[in-house]
Scaffold this motif. Structure first.
Motif, PDB file in Angstrom:
ATOM      1  N   GLY A 185      27.180  19.441  25.642  1.00  0.00           N
ATOM      2  CA  GLY A 185      28.206  18.541  25.117  1.00  0.00           C
ATOM      3  C   GLY A 185      29.582  19.181  25.084  1.00  0.00           C
ATOM      4  N   VAL A 186      29.642  20.430  24.613  1.00  0.00           N
ATOM      5  CA  VAL A 186      30.918  21.144  24.564  1.00  0.00           C
ATOM      6  C   VAL A 186      31.485  21.336  25.968  1.00  0.00           C
ATOM      7  CG1 VAL A 186      31.961  23.391  24.053  1.00  0.00           C
ATOM      8  CG2 VAL A 186      30.505  22.288  22.359  1.00  0.00           C
ATOM      9  N   SER A 187      30.622  21.657  26.921  1.00  0.00           N
ATOM     10  CA  SER A 187      31.077  21.866  28.302  1.00  0.00           C
ATOM     11  C   SER A 187      31.677  20.589  28.892  1.00  0.00           C
ATOM     12  CB  SER A 187      29.911  22.348  29.170  1.00  0.00           C
ATOM     13  OG  SER A 187      29.382  23.560  28.678  1.00  0.00           O
ATOM     14  N   LEU A 188      31.035  19.456  28.651  1.00  0.00           N
ATOM     15  CA  LEU A 188      31.553  18.195  29.171  1.00  0.00           C
ATOM     16  C   LEU A 188      32.895  17.839  28.533  1.00  0.00           C
ATOM     17  CD1 LEU A 188      28.254  16.070  29.256  1.00  0.00           C
ATOM     18  CD2 LEU A 188      29.484  17.036  31.206  1.00  0.00           C
ATOM     19  N   ILE A 189      33.013  18.055  27.241  1.00  0.00           N
ATOM     20  CA  ILE A 189      34.277  17.759  26.560  1.00  0.00           C
ATOM     21  C   ILE A 189      35.389  18.664  27.080  1.00  0.00           C
ATOM     22  CG2 ILE A 189      35.458  17.862  24.322  1.00  0.00           C
ATOM     23  CD1 ILE A 189      32.844  16.936  23.037  1.00  0.00           C
ATOM     24  N   TYR A 190      35.072  19.943  27.278  1.00  0.00           N
ATOM     25  CA  TYR A 190      36.091  20.872  27.787  1.00  0.00           C
ATOM     26  C   TYR A 190      36.493  20.517  29.219  1.00  0.00           C
ATOM     27  CZ  TYR A 190      38.404  25.221  29.064  1.00  0.00           C
ATOM     28  OH  TYR A 190      39.322  26.151  29.489  1.00  0.00           O
ATOM     29  N   ALA A 191      35.535  20.063  30.022  1.00  0.00           N
ATOM     30  CA  ALA A 191      35.847  19.701  31.405  1.00  0.00           C
ATOM     31  C   ALA A 191      36.850  18.552  31.469  1.00  0.00           C
ATOM     32  CB  ALA A 191      34.564  19.317  32.139  1.00  0.00           C
ATOM     33  N   VAL A 192      36.811  17.667  30.495  1.00  0.00           N
ATOM     34  CA  VAL A 192      37.704  16.509  30.495  1.00  0.00           C
ATOM     35  C   VAL A 192      39.040  16.826  29.843  1.00  0.00           C
ATOM     36  CG1 VAL A 192      38.021  14.145  29.646  1.00  0.00           C
ATOM     37  CG2 VAL A 192      35.796  14.871  30.521  1.00  0.00           C
ATOM     38  N   THR A 193      39.009  17.546  28.716  1.00  0.00           N
ATOM     39  CA  THR A 193      40.230  17.736  27.924  1.00  0.00           C
ATOM     40  C   THR A 193      40.920  19.067  28.161  1.00  0.00           C
ATOM     41  OG1 THR A 193      38.980  18.654  26.067  1.00  0.00           O
ATOM     42  CG2 THR A 193      39.305  16.250  26.109  1.00  0.00           C
ATOM     43  N   GLY A 194      40.163  20.089  28.584  1.00  0.00           N
ATOM     44  CA  GLY A 194      40.761  21.399  28.804  1.00  0.00           C
ATOM     45  C   GLY A 194      41.023  22.181  27.540  1.00  0.00           C
ATOM     46  N   THR A 195      40.428  21.804  26.427  1.00  0.00           N
ATOM     47  CA  THR A 195      40.614  22.535  25.169  1.00  0.00           C
ATOM     48  C   THR A 195      39.378  22.361  24.305  1.00  0.00           C
ATOM     49  OG1 THR A 195      42.035  22.806  23.222  1.00  0.00           O
ATOM     50  CG2 THR A 195      41.683  20.566  24.008  1.00  0.00           C
ATOM     51  N   LEU A 196      39.160  23.322  23.406  1.00  0.00           N
ATOM     52  CA  LEU A 196      38.082  23.227  22.429  1.00  0.00           C
ATOM     53  C   LEU A 196      38.613  23.308  21.006  1.00  0.00           C
ATOM     54  CD1 LEU A 196      35.265  25.387  24.082  1.00  0.00           C
ATOM     55  CD2 LEU A 196      35.455  22.897  23.981  1.00  0.00           C
ATOM     56  N   ASN A 197      39.932  23.462  20.842  1.00  0.00           N
ATOM     57  CA  ASN A 197      40.515  23.438  19.511  1.00  0.00           C
ATOM     58  C   ASN A 197      40.374  22.033  18.931  1.00  0.00           C
ATOM     59  OD1 ASN A 197      43.037  22.851  17.692  1.00  0.00           O
ATOM     60  ND2 ASN A 197      42.781  25.076  17.681  1.00  0.00           N
ATOM     61  N   ILE A 198      39.818  21.924  17.737  1.00  0.00           N
ATOM     62  CA  ILE A 198      39.497  20.614  17.171  1.00  0.00           C
ATOM     63  C   ILE A 198      40.750  19.774  16.971  1.00  0.00           C
ATOM     64  CG2 ILE A 198      38.579  19.462  15.117  1.00  0.00           C
ATOM     65  CD1 ILE A 198      36.532  21.736  14.920  1.00  0.00           C
ATOM     66  N   ALA A 199      41.801  20.366  16.443  1.00  0.00           N
ATOM     67  CA  ALA A 199      43.039  19.616  16.231  1.00  0.00           C
ATOM     68  C   ALA A 199      43.648  19.181  17.562  1.00  0.00           C
ATOM     69  CB  ALA A 199      44.027  20.466  15.433  1.00  0.00           C
ATOM     70  N   ASP A 200      43.606  20.076  18.552  1.00  0.00           N
ATOM     71  CA  ASP A 200      44.157  19.741  19.870  1.00  0.00           C
ATOM     72  C   ASP A 200      43.336  18.638  20.530  1.00  0.00           C
ATOM     73  OD1 ASP A 200      46.135  20.116  21.788  1.00  0.00           O
ATOM     74  OD2 ASP A 200      44.902  21.505  22.948  1.00  0.00           O
ATOM     75  N   LEU A 201      42.020  18.663  20.330  1.00  0.00           N
ATOM     76  CA  LEU A 201      41.170  17.597  20.868  1.00  0.00           C
ATOM     77  C   LEU A 201      41.520  16.249  20.246  1.00  0.00           C
ATOM     78  CD1 LEU A 201      37.689  19.372  21.004  1.00  0.00           C
ATOM     79  CD2 LEU A 201      38.877  18.329  22.939  1.00  0.00           C
ATOM     80  N   ALA A 202      41.804  16.251  18.945  1.00  0.00           N
ATOM     81  CA  ALA A 202      42.173  15.000  18.280  1.00  0.00           C
ATOM     82  C   ALA A 202      43.445  14.407  18.877  1.00  0.00           C
ATOM     83  CB  ALA A 202      42.355  15.246  16.786  1.00  0.00           C
ATOM     84  N   ILE A 203      44.331  15.260  19.388  1.00  0.00           N
ATOM     85  CA  ILE A 203      45.561  14.784  20.030  1.00  0.00           C
ATOM     86  C   ILE A 203      45.290  14.312  21.449  1.00  0.00           C
ATOM     87  CG2 ILE A 203      47.863  15.464  20.799  1.00  0.00           C
ATOM     88  CD1 ILE A 203      47.658  15.226  17.808  1.00  0.00           C
ATOM     89  N   ARG A 204      44.429  15.029  22.178  1.00  0.00           N
ATOM     90  CA  ARG A 204      44.232  14.749  23.607  1.00  0.00           C
ATOM     91  C   ARG A 204      43.243  13.622  23.889  1.00  0.00           C
ATOM     92  NH1 ARG A 204      44.392  20.353  27.100  1.00  0.00           N
ATOM     93  NH2 ARG A 204      46.037  21.434  25.916  1.00  0.00           N
ATOM     94  N   ILE A 205      42.287  13.399  23.036  1.00  0.00           N
ATOM     95  CA  ILE A 205      41.261  12.381  23.318  1.00  0.00           C
ATOM     96  C   ILE A 205      41.864  10.994  23.525  1.00  0.00           C
ATOM     97  CG2 ILE A 205      39.374  11.100  22.212  1.00  0.00           C
ATOM     98  CD1 ILE A 205      38.210  13.783  21.362  1.00  0.00           C
ATOM     99  N   PRO A 206      42.821  10.537  22.696  1.00  0.00           N
ATOM    100  CA  PRO A 206      43.408   9.215  22.969  1.00  0.00           C
ATOM    101  C   PRO A 206      44.153   9.138  24.300  1.00  0.00           C
ATOM    102  CG  PRO A 206      43.872   9.905  20.718  1.00  0.00           C
ATOM    103  CD  PRO A 206      43.328  11.099  21.431  1.00  0.00           C
ATOM    104  N   GLN A 207      44.528  10.305  24.872  1.00  0.00           N
ATOM    105  CA  GLN A 207      45.301  10.323  26.108  1.00  0.00           C
ATOM    106  C   GLN A 207      44.431  10.490  27.354  1.00  0.00           C
ATOM    107  OE1 GLN A 207      47.941  13.612  25.425  1.00  0.00           O
ATOM    108  NE2 GLN A 207      48.906  12.680  23.627  1.00  0.00           N
ATOM    109  N   VAL A 208      43.129  10.571  27.186  1.00  0.00           N
ATOM    110  CA  VAL A 208      42.230  10.770  28.328  1.00  0.00           C
ATOM    111  C   VAL A 208      42.303   9.554  29.244  1.00  0.00           C
ATOM    112  CG1 VAL A 208      39.807  10.972  29.005  1.00  0.00           C
ATOM    113  CG2 VAL A 208      40.700  12.326  27.102  1.00  0.00           C
ATOM    114  N   ALA A 209      42.372   9.814  30.543  1.00  0.00           N
ATOM    115  CA  ALA A 209      42.453   8.732  31.524  1.00  0.00           C
ATOM    116  C   ALA A 209      41.179   7.888  31.506  1.00  0.00           C
ATOM    117  CB  ALA A 209      42.680   9.308  32.919  1.00  0.00           C
TER     118      ALA A 209
END
Length: 544
Positions: A185-209
């Motif tokens: 699961g972590v690998s798939l999330i990192y492949a899409v967002t390029g980060t594993l920082n929780i706060a940074d993920l909260a910012i990037r997830i709404p911007q995912v294509a």
């Protein structure tokens, strides 16, 4: 310039690391020294947790709740390894320290001698638990999960015996599988967002294509399954009652917090990653969490009614507790409901931990052959260090069965939610919060369902606990007063006194839980604090 208080956040991780490693160098014959070091470390962790709770509950000049951020090496976020302390994480640290203290005191009566490195394993378990509550990125969350699981593997086998080995192997296999799912699961999330920082993920997830969103949600789903396994959600919970029933009494008491780690992570990540402001993925998986929680409650209730052993009844009580918190908190998505669920989480965890330790004493009095501690010593005593007190489990306390009986009544009342104890207050707060916002527009079917489940769970657990109490305490079988040491009854009383305090003065606890819930439902405060150019500092004084 930083002050010493800025380093408080990392101490709950470093302290058990160094104390646990140092105790490995002490010979197993010096159990008193190890117990003293273990208890001293736990007390210090408890004090640190209280300081963090005080700091997190002290409003800033703007009136917002402070969120303290610790960046290792002072690297900027999101590249730094960050630890984050807010109301909820500080609360979980304090709860963990209280359970660990009670369980360790209980273990000094004899369980500590029945296996190697008990106290070191407890410290390493606490390091993993504290790190999981404080970490601010998914990779280190995995690291801390593996650390606490590695320590728990040793603890669940503590004392040996066929039942523990069988349950321990099952426990290890299940959690290793969950760890593999965690990594996927972590690998798939990192492949899409390029980060594993929780706060940074909260910012990037709404911007995912849009074309990448399916892969992101697949990774989140796999990660969620891993956490559901660790939280003991149905149908992934078959291992929990057996493992907890087979574990040594002090180990099972500490394990009462283990399933709550998965609940904690699910609540935090779901609101950060898939909250109302998460774009196309808003509320992703919420319905599945609600369904899993409801199914777990029903499974736990059926298991409690079917249980012929009181230890398995306690294991199913853990499932009911975890399912209730997850279903209620995920269903409403409102701070008031989450606050009530957190109050219930703390209350039920204290009662169930006390119940696990009480079971050992009740079974000891019911039948000398059922004394797990005595049986383990008899079967494996040849491999244990010589102990001059090995023949005597404890001294007879006058009217010991009366004391144990009242403790049983206290545990049963809290777990079943009988008025006027804190278990009832917790359920009443959840019902009030669930129905309050829907009263004007009409109560939703989901709210009615949860209301019925809360009432059904109370009635079912009351029936199960009453039946167990009759079998254990009112059985006509001849029995002698069990030998109970002060070190065994005091930890149980301590945890029940915590429930009494929440009964007598529920408002301070509910106010704190409300603040923690408000922070959970305001993810922007978390992300702004973690990603700010200058990390928030800890202020332990009265103002900011």
């Amino acid at each position: 310039m930083t002050s010493w208080t800025d380093h408080l956040i990392i101490l709950p991780i470093l302290l058990p690391l160094f104390i646990g490693a140092a105790m490995l160098l002490i010979d197993e014959r010096h159990q008193q020294i190890k117990a003293f070091a273990n208890l001293g470390s736990i007390v210090l962790m408890g004090i640190i947790a209280l300081l963090l709770m005080r700091a997190a509950d002290t409003p800033t000049v703007t009136g917002a709740a402070p969120i303290a951020v610790y960046r290792l090496g002072d690297w900027p976020a999101p590249f730094a390894i960050v630890l984050v302390a807010d109301r909820l994480s500080a609360l979980m640290l304090a709860l963990t320290s209280l359970l660990a203290f009670a369980a360790t005191v209980f273990a000094t009566a004899g369980w500590q001698r029945l296996g190697a490195h008990f106290h070191s394993l407890v410290q390493f378990l606490l390091m993993g638990l504290n790190g999981a509550f404080l970490t601010g990125d998914l990779f280190n969350l995995f690291v801390f999960f593996e650390l606490l699981l590695a320590a728990s593997y040793g603890l669940v086998l503590h004392g040996s015996g066929p039942a523990r080995v069988r349950a321990g192997l099952q426990y290890i296999a299940v959690n290793l599988t969950a760890s593999v799912l965690f990594l996927i699961g972590v690998s798939l999330i990192y492949a899409v967002t390029g980060t594993l920082n929780i706060a940074d993920l909260a910012i990037r997830i709404p911007q995912v294509a849009a074309q990448d969103r399916a892969l992101l949600e697949a990774g989140a789903a796999v990660l969620g399954v891993a956490f559901l396994v660790k939280a003991g959600m149905w149908p992934l919970c078959f291992w929990l009652p057996t493992t907890y029933a087979a574990a040594a009494a002090p180990v099972a008491a500490i394990f009462a917090i283990m399933s709550k780690v998965g609940i904690y992570i699910l609540l935090r990540l779901s609101l950060l990653f898939f909250g109302a402001d998460s774009g196309a993925s808003a509320m992703f998986g919420a319905n599945w969490l609600i369904a899993a929680g409801i199914a777990t409650i029903l499974f736990g209730l059926i298991g409690a009614l079917a249980s012929q052993e009181i230890s398995r009844l306690a294991g199913y009580a853990v499932l009911v507790s975890s399912g209730t918190v997850l279903a209620v908190a995920a269903a409403a998505g409102q701070p008031a409901v989450t606050a009530a669920a957190l109050f219930y989480l703390v209350n039920s965890t204290l009662a169930i931990a006390a119940f696990f330790m009480l079971i050992e004493l009740l079974e000891r009095g019911r039948d000398p052959g059922a004394d797990m501690l005595a049986v383990t010593r008899e079967a494996y005593g040849e491999d244990m260090p010589d102990d001059p007190d090995a023949e005597e489990v404890g001294l007879v306390i006058p009217a010991s069965m009366a004391i144990l009986g009242w403790c049983f009544v206290g545990c049963a009342a809290v777990i079943a939610g009988l008025p006027p104890v804190s278990g009832f207050i917790a359920k009443f707060a959840m019902l009030t919060a669930l129905l309050g916002d829907d009263a004007a527009a009409g109560i939703s079917p989901l709210s009615w369902t949860l209301l019925a489940l809360l009432m059904l769970s109370g009635l079912t657990m009351l029936i199960a606990m009453t039946r167990a109490g009759i079998r254990t305490l009112w059985s006509p079988t001849e029995r002698a007063d069990p030998r109970v040491r002060l070190a065994e009854i005091v930890p149980i009383a301590l945890l029940l006194l915590g429930c009494v305090a929440m009964t007598v003065q529920p408002q301070p606890a509910l106010s704190y839980m409300q603040g923690a819930a408000n922070s959970l439902h305001a993810p922007s405060a978390y992300t702004d604090s973690v990603l700010a150019p200058t990390p928030s500092r800890i202020k332990t004084g009265g103002g900011s």
